[in-house]
Design an enzyme around this catalytic site. Structure first.
Site, PDB file in Angstrom:
ATOM      1  N   SER A 127       0.832  -1.202   0.000  1.00 37.30           N
ATOM      2  CA  SER A 127       0.000   0.000   0.000  1.00 37.30           C
ATOM      3  C   SER A 127       0.865   1.249   0.000  1.00 37.30           C
ATOM      4  CB  SER A 127      -0.871  -0.019   1.260  1.00 37.30           C
ATOM      5  OG  SER A 127      -1.460   1.231   1.480  1.00 37.30           O
ATOM      6  N   TYR A 152      -1.971  -0.824  10.863  1.00 37.80           N
ATOM      7  CA  TYR A 152      -2.214  -1.384   9.530  1.00 37.80           C
ATOM      8  C   TYR A 152      -1.032  -1.074   8.606  1.00 37.80           C
ATOM      9  CZ  TYR A 152      -3.710  -1.639   4.700  1.00 37.80           C
ATOM     10  OH  TYR A 152      -3.748  -1.901   3.340  1.00 37.80           O
ATOM     11  N   LYS A 156       2.082  -3.542   6.626  1.00 38.57           N
ATOM     12  CA  LYS A 156       2.521  -3.573   5.218  1.00 38.57           C
ATOM     13  C   LYS A 156       4.039  -3.384   5.130  1.00 38.57           C
ATOM     14  CE  LYS A 156      -1.441  -4.415   3.369  1.00 38.57           C
ATOM     15  NZ  LYS A 156      -1.727  -5.746   2.819  1.00 38.57           N
TER      16      LYS A 156
HETATM   17  P1  NAD Z   1     -11.062  -6.914   1.112  1.00 37.53           P
HETATM   18  O1  NAD Z   1     -11.284  -6.866   2.582  1.00 37.53           O
HETATM   19  O2  NAD Z   1     -12.192  -6.643   0.207  1.00 37.53           O
HETATM   20  O3  NAD Z   1     -10.408  -8.317   0.697  1.00 37.53           O
HETATM   21  C1  NAD Z   1      -9.548  -9.020   1.563  1.00 37.53           C
HETATM   22  C2  NAD Z   1     -10.033 -10.449   1.644  1.00 37.53           C
HETATM   23  O4  NAD Z   1      -9.156 -11.184   2.511  1.00 37.53           O
HETATM   24  C3  NAD Z   1     -11.440 -10.561   2.227  1.00 37.53           C
HETATM   25  O5  NAD Z   1     -12.234 -11.345   1.346  1.00 37.53           O
HETATM   26  C4  NAD Z   1     -11.243 -11.259   3.567  1.00 37.53           C
HETATM   27  O6  NAD Z   1     -12.334 -12.106   3.881  1.00 37.53           O
HETATM   28  C5  NAD Z   1      -9.957 -12.023   3.323  1.00 37.53           C
HETATM   29  N1  NAD Z   1      -9.152 -12.310   4.530  1.00 37.53           N
HETATM   30  C6  NAD Z   1      -8.707 -11.444   5.467  1.00 37.53           C
HETATM   31  N2  NAD Z   1      -7.997 -12.093   6.395  1.00 37.53           N
HETATM   32  C7  NAD Z   1      -7.979 -13.407   6.041  1.00 37.53           C
HETATM   33  C8  NAD Z   1      -7.408 -14.579   6.605  1.00 37.53           C
HETATM   34  N3  NAD Z   1      -6.722 -14.567   7.747  1.00 37.53           N
HETATM   35  N4  NAD Z   1      -7.598 -15.759   5.966  1.00 37.53           N
HETATM   36  C9  NAD Z   1      -8.292 -15.814   4.812  1.00 37.53           C
HETATM   37  N5  NAD Z   1      -8.859 -14.746   4.246  1.00 37.53           N
HETATM   38  C10 NAD Z   1      -8.708 -13.551   4.850  1.00 37.53           C
HETATM   39  O7  NAD Z   1      -9.841  -5.884   0.806  1.00 37.53           O
HETATM   40  P2  NAD Z   1      -9.302  -5.337  -0.575  1.00 37.53           P
HETATM   41  O8  NAD Z   1      -9.655  -3.902  -0.670  1.00 37.53           O
HETATM   42  O9  NAD Z   1      -9.650  -6.247  -1.675  1.00 37.53           O
HETATM   43  O10 NAD Z   1      -7.739  -5.381  -0.286  1.00 37.53           O
HETATM   44  C11 NAD Z   1      -6.953  -6.480  -0.709  1.00 37.53           C
HETATM   45  C12 NAD Z   1      -5.511  -6.214  -0.286  1.00 37.53           C
HETATM   46  O11 NAD Z   1      -5.066  -4.976  -0.820  1.00 37.53           O
HETATM   47  C13 NAD Z   1      -5.314  -6.131   1.226  1.00 37.53           C
HETATM   48  O12 NAD Z   1      -4.067  -6.743   1.532  1.00 37.53           O
HETATM   49  C14 NAD Z   1      -5.230  -4.635   1.481  1.00 37.53           C
HETATM   50  O13 NAD Z   1      -4.474  -4.346   2.623  1.00 37.53           O
HETATM   51  C15 NAD Z   1      -4.528  -4.171   0.217  1.00 37.53           C
HETATM   52  N6  NAD Z   1      -4.798  -2.765  -0.105  1.00 37.53           N
HETATM   53  C16 NAD Z   1      -6.084  -2.331  -0.243  1.00 37.53           C
HETATM   54  C17 NAD Z   1      -6.334  -0.992  -0.522  1.00 37.53           C
HETATM   55  C18 NAD Z   1      -7.739  -0.472  -0.656  1.00 37.53           C
HETATM   56  O14 NAD Z   1      -7.919   0.755  -0.541  1.00 37.53           O
HETATM   57  N7  NAD Z   1      -8.734  -1.305  -0.893  1.00 37.53           N
HETATM   58  C19 NAD Z   1      -5.243  -0.099  -0.696  1.00 37.53           C
HETATM   59  C20 NAD Z   1      -3.954  -0.595  -0.567  1.00 37.53           C
HETATM   60  C21 NAD Z   1      -3.735  -1.926  -0.271  1.00 37.53           C
HETATM   61  C1  WQD Z   2      -9.539   9.697   0.371  1.00 39.85           C
HETATM   62  C2  WQD Z   2      -9.740  11.206   0.565  1.00 39.85           C
HETATM   63  C3  WQD Z   2     -10.172  11.822   2.854  1.00 39.85           C
HETATM   64  C4  WQD Z   2     -14.028   9.829   3.228  1.00 39.85           C
HETATM   65  C5  WQD Z   2      -6.903   4.870   2.824  1.00 39.85           C
HETATM   66  C6  WQD Z   2      -5.892   4.177   3.687  1.00 39.85           C
HETATM   67  C7  WQD Z   2      -4.702   3.756   2.865  1.00 39.85           C
HETATM   68  C8  WQD Z   2      -5.144   2.918   1.662  1.00 39.85           C
HETATM   69  C9  WQD Z   2      -6.201   3.614   0.885  1.00 39.85           C
HETATM   70  C10 WQD Z   2      -5.096   0.576   2.223  1.00 39.85           C
HETATM   71  C11 WQD Z   2      -9.049  11.724   1.822  1.00 39.85           C
HETATM   72  C12 WQD Z   2     -11.367  12.129   1.968  1.00 39.85           C
HETATM   73  C13 WQD Z   2     -12.827  10.307   2.737  1.00 39.85           C
HETATM   74  C14 WQD Z   2     -15.082  10.759   3.501  1.00 39.85           C
HETATM   75  C15 WQD Z   2     -13.665  12.544   2.753  1.00 39.85           C
HETATM   76  N1  WQD Z   2      -5.706   1.676   2.051  1.00 39.85           N
HETATM   77  N2  WQD Z   2     -12.649  11.647   2.512  1.00 39.85           N
HETATM   78  N3  WQD Z   2     -14.843  12.076   3.241  1.00 39.85           N
HETATM   79  O1  WQD Z   2      -7.321   7.982   3.479  1.00 39.85           O
HETATM   80  O2  WQD Z   2      -6.301   8.214   1.155  1.00 39.85           O
HETATM   81  O3  WQD Z   2      -6.322   6.020   2.252  1.00 39.85           O
HETATM   82  O4  WQD Z   2      -7.284   3.991   1.762  1.00 39.85           O
HETATM   83  O5  WQD Z   2      -3.918   0.364   2.160  1.00 39.85           O
HETATM   84  O6  WQD Z   2      -3.874   3.018   3.694  1.00 39.85           O
HETATM   85  O7  WQD Z   2      -5.469   5.104   4.684  1.00 39.85           O
HETATM   86  O8  WQD Z   2      -8.465   6.968   1.451  1.00 39.85           O
HETATM   87  O9  WQD Z   2     -10.778   6.893   0.650  1.00 39.85           O
HETATM   88  O10 WQD Z   2     -10.362   7.160   3.130  1.00 39.85           O
HETATM   89  O11 WQD Z   2      -9.865   9.044   1.603  1.00 39.85           O
HETATM   90  O12 WQD Z   2     -13.507  13.745   2.557  1.00 39.85           O
HETATM   91  O13 WQD Z   2     -16.155  10.388   3.966  1.00 39.85           O
HETATM   92  O14 WQD Z   2     -11.140  11.456   0.754  1.00 39.85           O
HETATM   93  O15 WQD Z   2      -9.978  12.810   3.818  1.00 39.85           O
HETATM   94  O16 WQD Z   2      -8.568  13.012   1.522  1.00 39.85           O
HETATM   95  P1  WQD Z   2      -7.078   7.418   2.160  1.00 39.85           P
HETATM   96  P2  WQD Z   2      -9.945   7.444   1.730  1.00 39.85           P
END
Ligand code: NAD
Ligand code: WQD
Length: 347
Positions: A127, A152, A156
């Protein structure tokens, strides 16, 4: 079909399910392992509906190493894409041990599994949170990492270190970490998308739930940032583009490269948008006004961040195809589709 089975941990979640669709469309056979802690098994129906192929599914908690023995030994996996993790920043602050346990234990078990089953390639979901309040913009892969602002984010950073330490003594395994910026949007068919549990923390799902009347108004966190309109800037990348990047990353690992067995890439669009620009994009594609109010900054938020997308383009040949309007349009279409057709059958 190409021969390859690919094990997709967390494959029924948001990014994992879109990646399964993309894998299938490129001739691979994903096998999903997920404990459904943040997804539901109907995700498999959606993958099948869109792609015409239903991945084999194992309901397994990756923290339970013995449970992984249920995956038949005669399946030869060409690779493993490890999405499974908990991902809420707020929840990790409130319950850090839950996050360290789940995200690190599952990764350790995944690495053991790669060795035990002779899986040669691993793609890991990292991330942009590892860059914290970045010291330079756009953020390149060389930009120094900051002390993580949440447990969190720390999981990562630690995960990336666990992988690189492990690779030093396991040259037979090669791996790529992908640092996603802000994944958003839904499948272009509107039949698959993000399904947050409870009140969404992220901008796009909160915006679309407001658009369909589920929330009264969107709170815009902070109107006094040093940006063109005072609201914070992020780099939103369409989830289907992100999915395509995983296929490219996997195929890059499969090429016999004589160099290092580890690479990392930013996955972003290379463009930053303010919160108000995202709202304006939604209003343009939907033809509807969005009720919103500018409120105080959200604690812990940074002012601006966006990626340099150059390394992924140069080395993986990956360039996102869909812009901010495609992100807001598909997110909104999915929200409408979900509320009309799916919600009742789940609850
Ligand atoms: P999500 O929660 O939709 O998907 C994650 C999946 O992993 C879920 O289906 C959950 O049931 C499963 N899971 C969690 N822990 C588990 C375990 N111990 N055993 C088996 N299954 C398990 O999340 P996502 O948005 O699809 O994110 C996927 C990956 O990408 C994650 O590693 C997240 O940290 C990373 N990521 C997401 C974002 C984002 O904004 N969505 C941003 C950066 C990184
Ligand atoms: C985006 C922008 C908020 C909600 C998070 C995690 C990061 C990564 C991605 C996993 C920001 C603004 C949001 C609302 C708003 N995830 N906002 N009103 O904070 O960039 O990142 O998700 O790895 O680790 O921290 O994403 O979608 O929460 O926010 O104004 O109700 O929208 O302040 O500027 P963020 P976000």
């Amino acid at each position: 079909m190409k021969t390859g089975y690919i094990l997709v941990s967390g494959g029924s979640g948001y990014i994992g399910s879109h990646t399964c669709i993309e894998l299938i469309e490129n001739g691979y056979q994903p096998v999903i392992v997920d404990n459904l802690s943040n997804s539901d098994s109907q995700s498999l129906d959606r993958i099948e509906d869109i792609s015409g192929y239903r991945p084999t599914f194992y309901k397994i908690d990756l923290c339970d190493r013995k449970a992984l023995d249920r995956i038949p030994k005669d399946i030869i996996f060409d690779g493993l894409i490890h999405f499974a993790a908990f991902k809420s920043v707020n929840e990790s602050v409130a319950n850090p041990l839950m996050y360290y346990h789940n995200n690190l234990e599952s990764l350790i078990n995944v690495l053991h599994f790669c060795t035990e089953r002779k899986i040669p390639h691993l793609v890991f979901s990292s991330s942009c949170t590892v860059y914290g309040d970045a010291t330079e913009l756009p953020v390149t892969e060389e930009t120094p990492l900051q002390k993580p602002s949440s447990p969190y984010g720390n999981t990562k950073q630690i995960s990336e270190s666990i992988i690189t330490d492990y690779l030093k003594v396991h040259p037979e395994l090669s791996s790529i970490s992908l640092r996603y910026f802000n994944p958003a949007g839904a499948h272009p068919s509107a039949k698959n998308g993000e399904l947050p549990q409870g009140i969404p923390n992220n901008l796009l799902p909160y915006l679309t739930q407001t658009a369909v009347g589920l929330r009264k108004e969107l709170q815009v966190f902070g109107g006094d940032y040093n940006t063109k309109d005072g609201t914070a800037i992020r780099d939103y990348i369409h989830v289907s583009d992100l999915a395509e990047a995983h296929v490219k990353a996997f195929e890059y690992l499969m090429i016999d490269r004589m160099g290092s067995n580890y690479e990392l890439f930013n996955l972003g669009s290379g463009h930053g948008y303010t919160v108000l620009e995202v709202i304006q994009s939604y209003e343009k594609v939907s033809g509807q006004k969005l009720p919103y109010k500018i409120v105080d900054r959200r604690p812990g938020d940074i002012e601006k961040i966006w990626a340099s997308a150059e390394k992924a383009e140069k080395i993986l040949g990956f360039k996102p195809k869909r812009g901010i309007d495609e992100i807001t349009r598909t997110a909104w279409e999915w929200e409408k589709h979900f509320r009309k057709n799916i919600e009742k059958s789940i609850s």
